[in-house]
Motif scaffolding. Sequence first.
Motif, PDB file in Angstrom:
ATOM      1  N   PRO A 141     -24.022  69.237  35.951  1.00 29.80           N
ATOM      2  CA  PRO A 141     -23.199  69.228  34.727  1.00 29.80           C
ATOM      3  C   PRO A 141     -23.165  67.843  34.085  1.00 29.80           C
ATOM      4  CG  PRO A 141     -22.030  70.248  36.573  1.00 29.80           C
ATOM      5  CD  PRO A 141     -23.269  69.616  37.138  1.00 29.80           C
ATOM      6  N   MET A 142     -23.192  67.828  32.770  1.00 27.71           N
ATOM      7  CA  MET A 142     -23.220  66.559  32.041  1.00 27.71           C
ATOM      8  C   MET A 142     -22.019  65.676  32.418  1.00 27.71           C
ATOM      9  SD  MET A 142     -23.725  66.045  27.939  1.00 27.71           S
ATOM     10  CE  MET A 142     -25.278  66.856  27.671  1.00 27.71           C
ATOM     11  N   GLU A 143     -20.859  66.311  32.674  1.00 28.52           N
ATOM     12  CA  GLU A 143     -19.682  65.493  33.009  1.00 28.52           C
ATOM     13  C   GLU A 143     -19.841  64.790  34.362  1.00 28.52           C
ATOM     14  OE1 GLU A 143     -18.292  69.877  33.204  1.00 28.52           O
ATOM     15  OE2 GLU A 143     -19.600  68.625  31.963  1.00 28.52           O
ATOM     16  N   ASP A 144     -20.595  65.392  35.306  1.00 25.81           N
ATOM     17  CA  ASP A 144     -20.842  64.722  36.593  1.00 25.81           C
ATOM     18  C   ASP A 144     -21.717  63.482  36.386  1.00 25.81           C
ATOM     19  OD1 ASP A 144     -19.498  66.892  37.527  1.00 25.81           O
ATOM     20  OD2 ASP A 144     -21.073  67.614  38.869  1.00 25.81           O
ATOM     21  N   PHE A 145     -22.680  63.626  35.502  1.00 22.20           N
ATOM     22  CA  PHE A 145     -23.572  62.506  35.163  1.00 22.20           C
ATOM     23  C   PHE A 145     -22.774  61.382  34.494  1.00 22.20           C
ATOM     24  CE2 PHE A 145     -26.812  60.273  32.783  1.00 22.20           C
ATOM     25  CZ  PHE A 145     -27.990  60.421  33.516  1.00 22.20           C
ATOM     26  N   THR A 146     -21.957  61.777  33.524  1.00 18.91           N
ATOM     27  CA  THR A 146     -21.180  60.795  32.760  1.00 18.91           C
ATOM     28  C   THR A 146     -20.145  60.090  33.632  1.00 18.91           C
ATOM     29  OG1 THR A 146     -21.465  62.211  30.855  1.00 18.91           O
ATOM     30  CG2 THR A 146     -19.800  60.510  30.668  1.00 18.91           C
ATOM     31  N   ARG A 147     -19.604  60.811  34.603  1.00 16.00           N
ATOM     32  CA  ARG A 147     -18.577  60.239  35.484  1.00 16.00           C
ATOM     33  C   ARG A 147     -19.103  58.994  36.212  1.00 16.00           C
ATOM     34  NH1 ARG A 147     -13.403  59.130  36.198  1.00 16.00           N
ATOM     35  NH2 ARG A 147     -12.945  58.754  38.373  1.00 16.00           N
ATOM     36  N   VAL A 148     -20.378  59.015  36.568  1.00 17.81           N
ATOM     37  CA  VAL A 148     -20.971  57.860  37.258  1.00 17.81           C
ATOM     38  C   VAL A 148     -20.909  56.623  36.360  1.00 17.81           C
ATOM     39  CG1 VAL A 148     -23.022  56.994  38.443  1.00 17.81           C
ATOM     40  CG2 VAL A 148     -22.485  59.429  38.511  1.00 17.81           C
ATOM     41  N   PHE A 149     -21.194  56.839  35.088  1.00 20.22           N
ATOM     42  CA  PHE A 149     -21.111  55.723  34.139  1.00 20.22           C
ATOM     43  C   PHE A 149     -19.669  55.279  33.920  1.00 20.22           C
ATOM     44  CE2 PHE A 149     -25.309  54.933  32.457  1.00 20.22           C
ATOM     45  CZ  PHE A 149     -26.013  56.011  32.963  1.00 20.22           C
ATOM     46  N   GLU A 150     -18.765  56.259  33.929  1.00 23.05           N
ATOM     47  CA  GLU A 150     -17.338  55.918  33.713  1.00 23.05           C
ATOM     48  C   GLU A 150     -16.870  54.915  34.759  1.00 23.05           C
ATOM     49  OE1 GLU A 150     -15.543  59.977  31.730  1.00 23.05           O
ATOM     50  OE2 GLU A 150     -15.087  59.508  33.797  1.00 23.05           O
ATOM     51  N   VAL A 151     -17.240  55.158  36.012  1.00 24.41           N
ATOM     52  CA  VAL A 151     -16.789  54.256  37.082  1.00 24.41           C
ATOM     53  C   VAL A 151     -17.669  53.005  37.130  1.00 24.41           C
ATOM     54  CG1 VAL A 151     -16.375  54.001  39.565  1.00 24.41           C
ATOM     55  CG2 VAL A 151     -15.943  56.216  38.450  1.00 24.41           C
ATOM     56  N   ASN A 152     -18.980  53.196  37.251  1.00 26.76           N
ATOM     57  CA  ASN A 152     -19.879  52.073  37.550  1.00 26.76           C
ATOM     58  C   ASN A 152     -20.079  51.120  36.375  1.00 26.76           C
ATOM     59  OD1 ASN A 152     -20.117  53.486  39.899  1.00 26.76           O
ATOM     60  ND2 ASN A 152     -22.317  53.846  39.771  1.00 26.76           N
ATOM     61  N   THR A 153     -20.120  51.645  35.179  1.00 28.32           N
ATOM     62  CA  THR A 153     -20.458  50.809  34.015  1.00 28.32           C
ATOM     63  C   THR A 153     -19.234  50.551  33.136  1.00 28.32           C
ATOM     64  OG1 THR A 153     -22.630  51.866  34.056  1.00 28.32           O
ATOM     65  CG2 THR A 153     -22.109  50.521  32.137  1.00 28.32           C
ATOM     66  N   THR A 154     -18.646  51.641  32.620  1.00 28.86           N
ATOM     67  CA  THR A 154     -17.484  51.470  31.735  1.00 28.86           C
ATOM     68  C   THR A 154     -16.326  50.852  32.518  1.00 28.86           C
ATOM     69  OG1 THR A 154     -18.235  53.479  30.637  1.00 28.86           O
ATOM     70  CG2 THR A 154     -16.060  52.657  30.023  1.00 28.86           C
ATOM     71  N   GLY A 155     -16.100  51.356  33.724  1.00 29.46           N
ATOM     72  CA  GLY A 155     -15.015  50.825  34.558  1.00 29.46           C
ATOM     73  C   GLY A 155     -15.229  49.348  34.872  1.00 29.46           C
ATOM     74  N   ALA A 156     -16.478  48.980  35.171  1.00 33.04           N
ATOM     75  CA  ALA A 156     -16.776  47.566  35.468  1.00 33.04           C
ATOM     76  C   ALA A 156     -16.511  46.700  34.240  1.00 33.04           C
ATOM     77  CB  ALA A 156     -18.229  47.429  35.925  1.00 33.04           C
ATOM     78  N   TYR A 157     -16.952  47.185  33.090  1.00 35.55           N
ATOM     79  CA  TYR A 157     -16.765  46.427  31.846  1.00 35.55           C
ATOM     80  C   TYR A 157     -15.276  46.208  31.554  1.00 35.55           C
ATOM     81  CZ  TYR A 157     -16.392  45.782  26.787  1.00 35.55           C
ATOM     82  OH  TYR A 157     -16.051  45.325  25.539  1.00 35.55           O
ATOM     83  N   TYR A 158     -14.492  47.294  31.615  1.00 41.19           N
ATOM     84  CA  TYR A 158     -13.068  47.154  31.282  1.00 41.19           C
ATOM     85  C   TYR A 158     -12.312  46.343  32.337  1.00 41.19           C
ATOM     86  CZ  TYR A 158     -13.296  49.863  27.055  1.00 41.19           C
ATOM     87  OH  TYR A 158     -13.584  50.258  25.777  1.00 41.19           O
ATOM     88  N   THR A 159     -12.760  46.406  33.590  1.00 44.00           N
ATOM     89  CA  THR A 159     -12.128  45.571  34.617  1.00 44.00           C
ATOM     90  C   THR A 159     -12.335  44.095  34.265  1.00 44.00           C
ATOM     91  OG1 THR A 159     -12.575  47.257  36.307  1.00 44.00           O
ATOM     92  CG2 THR A 159     -12.045  45.041  37.084  1.00 44.00           C
TER      93      THR A 159
END
Length: 313
Positions: A141-159
């Motif tokens: 599912p696309m949301e499973d794919f996107t979730r990886v970016f949410e944590v690894n990339t977007t989450g890293a950036y906002y942290t």
Amino acid sequence: MSHLQAENLYNIRGLVAVITGGGSGLGRTMALTLATNGAAKVFILGRREDALNETVAQFQATNPSTKDTGAETNIIIPIVTDVTSQASLEAAYAAISAQTTHVDLLLVNSGILGPPAKIVDNPDGSKPSIAEVKDYLWSIPMEDFTRVFEVNTTGAYYTAIAFLPLLDAANKRRVAPQKNVLSSPLAQIVITSSIAGYSRRVPFDFAYNLSKASVNHLVKVLSTSLTDYNIRVNGIAPGLYYSEMSAGPNFEEGNTGVSDGSFPTSMIPMTRAGGEEDIAGLVLWIAGPSGGYINGNILVTDGGRLSVLQSSY
Ligand SMILES: NC(=O)c1ccc[n+]([C@@H]2O[C@H](COP(=O)([O-])OP(=O)(O)OC[C@H]3O[C@@H](n4cnc5c(N)ncnc54)[C@H](OP(=O)(O)O)[C@@H]3O)[C@@H](O)[C@H]2O)c1
């Protein structure tokens, strides 16, 4: 004491650090390393309170003297945080601001693997058909794919963005430069990437690889963007280390794989996984005075695995 003695080169006494993912794996090792070697405060962030508390308990168990003195027991401070939520990061920032005037080192380390998207050859050695490849990849599912970016990339950036003012405050505490005296390290963000971010040849493991490639670029872009503000940004790209994330297919039950001969040279040229000492030494070096000249770098710690990665599968 000579300025070239290890005690000086890796001196992190008084350091204030924030570590995301400090309740397990590499993040826990980083927290224990900094606290054991004289950091003043190590804030550990993650979603699971029990995991964060276990890191605190492990530090207290291996540092019995802290129990006696009382004053030092709260070097490692857990803060329940979800790095995919700006509100949660803001709350963590507020909680940390109430307990320190500055942060010298921010270790942006939280990460997830995401959907296992590997496609393997058929038992007879033939390749799956293109229809089978499409069916399998499309089934994620696309949301499973996107979730990886949410944590690894977007989450890293906002942290990283969340903690800029406290990092800046650490720089403002530095003593004025003195001629012929090495200046103390500038405040620093270190983001945990992965050798997966460099490899183009791990078949069909798209979400994790692409997210970590983004993290590599995040290190570069952030470090350039923050030069005018004197905040350094570096990355760590581990190969295979035993952790909650990597356990399972890579490791036999009860074996962390740190002894020679644990893996074939075709998978890891040094034939072993990374150990706690490997990540601890790297963190101590990059956090201390001898790592003070590192900026915009991504340090690969993988026993040579990146050079043979395509032949591991
Ligand atoms: N182990 C390896 O071989 C290896 C190799 C290359 C790179 N890495 C990288 O190293 C980093 C640490 O991984 P690890 O191996 O130590 O695995 P781990 O033990 O699974 O650690 C991952 C940490 O991330 C935290 N996390 C996940 N989602 C989060 C969220 N939404 N908000 C806050 N924290 C979150 C988890 O805590 P909670 O679940 O409590 O939130 C956990 O403590 C990751 O970035 C990983 O990609 C590991």
